[in-house]
Write a protein that holds these residues in place. Structure first.
Motif, mmCIF file in Angstrom:
data_model
loop_
_atom_site.group_PDB
_atom_site.id
_atom_site.type_symbol
_atom_site.label_atom_id
_atom_site.label_comp_id
_atom_site.label_asym_id
_atom_site.label_seq_id
_atom_site.Cartn_x
_atom_site.Cartn_y
_atom_site.Cartn_z
ATOM 1 N N ALA A 1 25.787 52.228 75.454
ATOM 2 C CA ALA A 1 27.601 52.843 76.295
ATOM 3 C C ALA A 1 27.670 51.981 76.878
ATOM 4 O O ALA A 1 29.083 51.303 76.797
ATOM 5 C CB ALA A 1 26.428 53.778 77.383
ATOM 6 N N GLY A 2 26.916 50.261 76.706
ATOM 7 C CA GLY A 2 27.739 49.073 77.354
ATOM 8 C C GLY A 2 28.912 48.729 76.327
ATOM 9 O O GLY A 2 30.007 48.263 75.760
ATOM 10 N N ALA A 3 27.908 48.639 75.127
ATOM 11 C CA ALA A 3 28.472 48.289 74.253
ATOM 12 C C ALA A 3 30.145 48.532 73.046
ATOM 13 O O ALA A 3 30.944 48.637 72.972
ATOM 14 C CB ALA A 3 28.192 48.484 72.500
ATOM 15 N N SER A 4 30.000 50.403 73.342
ATOM 16 C CA SER A 4 30.686 51.328 73.088
ATOM 17 C C SER A 4 32.011 50.839 74.015
ATOM 18 O O SER A 4 32.687 50.470 73.317
ATOM 19 C CB SER A 4 29.992 52.993 73.663
ATOM 20 N N VAL A 5 31.731 50.529 74.904
ATOM 21 C CA VAL A 5 32.382 50.390 76.798
ATOM 22 C C VAL A 5 33.339 48.759 76.095
ATOM 23 O O VAL A 5 34.877 49.095 76.317
ATOM 24 C CB VAL A 5 32.521 50.309 78.141
ATOM 25 N N LEU A 6 32.299 48.154 75.478
ATOM 26 C CA LEU A 6 33.202 46.698 74.903
ATOM 27 C C LEU A 6 34.109 47.045 74.050
ATOM 28 O O LEU A 6 35.349 45.750 74.626
ATOM 29 C CB LEU A 6 32.089 45.865 74.775
ATOM 30 N N THR A 7 33.372 47.721 73.332
ATOM 31 C CA THR A 7 34.842 47.881 71.728
ATOM 32 C C THR A 7 35.757 48.236 72.193
ATOM 33 O O THR A 7 36.440 47.489 72.072
ATOM 34 C CB THR A 7 33.734 48.562 70.863
ATOM 35 N N GLU A 8 35.857 49.607 73.210
ATOM 36 C CA GLU A 8 36.979 49.911 73.369
ATOM 37 C C GLU A 8 37.764 49.022 74.378
ATOM 38 O O GLU A 8 39.003 49.248 74.016
ATOM 39 C CB GLU A 8 36.890 50.912 74.579
ATOM 40 N N ASN A 9 37.146 48.247 75.172
ATOM 41 C CA ASN A 9 38.393 47.765 76.043
ATOM 42 C C ASN A 9 38.733 45.603 74.917
ATOM 43 O O ASN A 9 39.873 45.794 75.558
ATOM 44 C CB ASN A 9 37.808 47.603 77.587
ATOM 45 N N ILE A 10 37.582 45.841 74.223
ATOM 46 C CA ILE A 10 38.097 44.525 73.749
ATOM 47 C C ILE A 10 39.086 44.266 72.489
ATOM 48 O O ILE A 10 39.629 43.293 72.063
ATOM 49 C CB ILE A 10 37.375 43.522 73.767
ATOM 50 N N LYS A 11 38.867 45.980 71.890
ATOM 51 C CA LYS A 11 39.797 45.813 70.820
ATOM 52 C C LYS A 11 40.909 45.464 71.038
ATOM 53 O O LYS A 11 41.613 45.635 71.534
ATOM 54 C CB LYS A 11 39.787 47.017 69.543
ATOM 55 N N GLY A 12 41.807 44.727 69.454
ATOM 56 C CA GLY A 12 43.202 44.189 70.529
ATOM 57 C C GLY A 12 43.405 43.203 71.433
ATOM 58 O O GLY A 12 44.490 42.354 71.279
ATOM 59 N N LYS A 13 42.525 42.543 71.462
ATOM 60 C CA LYS A 13 42.952 40.994 72.667
ATOM 61 C C LYS A 13 43.005 40.192 71.712
ATOM 62 O O LYS A 13 42.385 39.804 70.749
ATOM 63 C CB LYS A 13 41.421 40.981 73.787
ATOM 64 N N LYS A 14 43.887 39.420 72.125
ATOM 65 C CA LYS A 14 43.894 38.090 71.633
ATOM 66 C C LYS A 14 42.790 37.159 71.885
ATOM 67 O O LYS A 14 42.317 37.308 73.078
ATOM 68 C CB LYS A 14 45.237 36.886 72.297
ATOM 69 N N PHE A 15 42.732 36.110 71.165
ATOM 70 C CA PHE A 15 41.396 35.515 71.490
ATOM 71 C C PHE A 15 40.912 34.374 72.631
ATOM 72 O O PHE A 15 40.202 34.359 73.261
ATOM 73 C CB PHE A 15 41.162 34.035 70.225
ATOM 74 N N ASP A 16 42.283 34.250 73.080
ATOM 75 C CA ASP A 16 41.816 33.199 74.761
ATOM 76 C C ASP A 16 41.894 34.799 75.343
ATOM 77 O O ASP A 16 40.870 34.034 76.082
ATOM 78 C CB ASP A 16 43.322 33.449 74.747
ATOM 79 N N GLU A 17 42.240 35.736 75.924
ATOM 80 C CA GLU A 17 41.629 36.729 76.607
ATOM 81 C C GLU A 17 40.208 37.194 76.715
ATOM 82 O O GLU A 17 39.262 37.303 76.884
ATOM 83 C CB GLU A 17 42.506 38.285 76.327
ATOM 84 N N VAL A 18 39.913 37.590 74.981
ATOM 85 C CA VAL A 18 38.083 36.718 74.800
ATOM 86 C C VAL A 18 37.578 35.826 75.263
ATOM 87 O O VAL A 18 35.961 36.897 75.693
ATOM 88 C CB VAL A 18 38.517 37.672 72.977
ATOM 89 N N LYS A 19 37.990 34.850 74.399
ATOM 90 C CA LYS A 19 36.854 33.797 75.357
ATOM 91 C C LYS A 19 36.691 33.271 76.591
ATOM 92 O O LYS A 19 35.775 33.751 77.318
ATOM 93 C CB LYS A 19 38.057 32.495 74.991
ATOM 94 N N ASN A 20 37.678 33.992 77.362
ATOM 95 C CA ASN A 20 37.912 33.954 79.073
ATOM 96 C C ASN A 20 37.471 35.597 79.536
ATOM 97 O O ASN A 20 37.715 35.438 80.516
ATOM 98 C CB ASN A 20 39.435 34.240 79.518
ATOM 99 N N TYR A 21 36.907 36.597 78.914
ATOM 100 C CA TYR A 21 36.797 37.420 79.465
ATOM 101 C C TYR A 21 34.944 37.555 80.024
ATOM 102 O O TYR A 21 34.161 37.114 79.075
ATOM 103 C CB TYR A 21 36.450 38.844 78.766
ATOM 104 N N THR A 22 35.106 37.867 81.026
ATOM 105 C CA THR A 22 34.060 37.173 81.809
ATOM 106 C C THR A 22 32.710 38.626 82.310
ATOM 107 O O THR A 22 33.560 40.112 81.533
ATOM 108 C CB THR A 22 33.612 36.485 83.583
ATOM 109 N N ASP A 23 31.598 38.093 82.561
ATOM 110 C CA ASP A 23 30.689 39.426 82.594
ATOM 111 C C ASP A 23 31.958 40.409 83.626
ATOM 112 O O ASP A 23 31.750 41.036 83.688
ATOM 113 C CB ASP A 23 28.648 38.673 82.867
ATOM 114 N N GLU A 24 31.694 39.269 85.379
ATOM 115 C CA GLU A 24 32.224 40.012 85.537
ATOM 116 C C GLU A 24 33.496 40.609 85.376
ATOM 117 O O GLU A 24 33.725 42.774 85.328
ATOM 118 C CB GLU A 24 33.179 39.605 87.244
ATOM 119 N N ASP A 25 34.451 40.984 84.110
ATOM 120 C CA ASP A 25 36.211 40.974 83.210
ATOM 121 C C ASP A 25 34.865 42.707 82.975
ATOM 122 O O ASP A 25 35.222 43.987 82.869
ATOM 123 C CB ASP A 25 36.547 40.277 82.958
ATOM 124 N N PHE A 26 34.178 42.213 81.922
ATOM 125 C CA PHE A 26 32.985 43.568 81.326
ATOM 126 C C PHE A 26 32.826 44.930 82.634
ATOM 127 O O PHE A 26 32.845 45.946 82.565
ATOM 128 C CB PHE A 26 32.225 43.065 80.686
#
Ligand code: FES
Length: 126
Positions: free
Chosen positions: A67-92
């Protein structure tokens, strides 16, 4: 949040995982194991214009890891590399929206760990 709502969100993503599978000719991929149980999640992604244009996951794991991986892909898809790089455990954890006990944190974060490994992003595991 009630226990029922928590269970509903996790079970919905577990039974109907979003972005499940593997991208053919992916630009990057990695598989990450949870050493405590041996479960593993694979992430594949493709890039376009400095962003994650597509991302998929597959693997075997408990309901929280899948479920975590599913939520992750939904939320991270389409994000810029910078945003992905700065996406913290707490953001997730915020995007996951359900409280996860410390004992299950490694499960919930398995997909994000795999994504960071695939993109060569430094991570500090705890
Ligand atoms: Fe293995 Fe959760 S019990 S990832």
């Amino acid at each position: 949040m009630s226990f029922d709502m928590y269970r509903e969100i996790i079970m919905d993503h577990y039974k109907n995982p979003r972005n499940f599978g593997a991208i053919k000719n992916a630009d990057g991929q990695a598989t990450k194991d949870n050493p405590l149980c041996g479960d593993s999640i694979q992430i594949t992604y493709s890039v376009g214009k400095e962003k994650l244009s597509d991302i998929k996951f597959n693997g075997t794991g408990c309901s929280i890891s899948l479920a975590g991986a599913s939520v992750l892909t939904e939320n991270i898809k389409g994000k810029k590399f910078d945003e992905v790089k700065n996406y913290t455990d707490e953001d997730f954890m915020k995007d996951l929206t359900v409280p996860i006990s410390p004992a299950r944190r490694k499960c919930a974060l398995l997909g994000l760990r795999a994504l960071r490994q695939a993109m060569d992003i430094e991570q500090h595991e705890n």
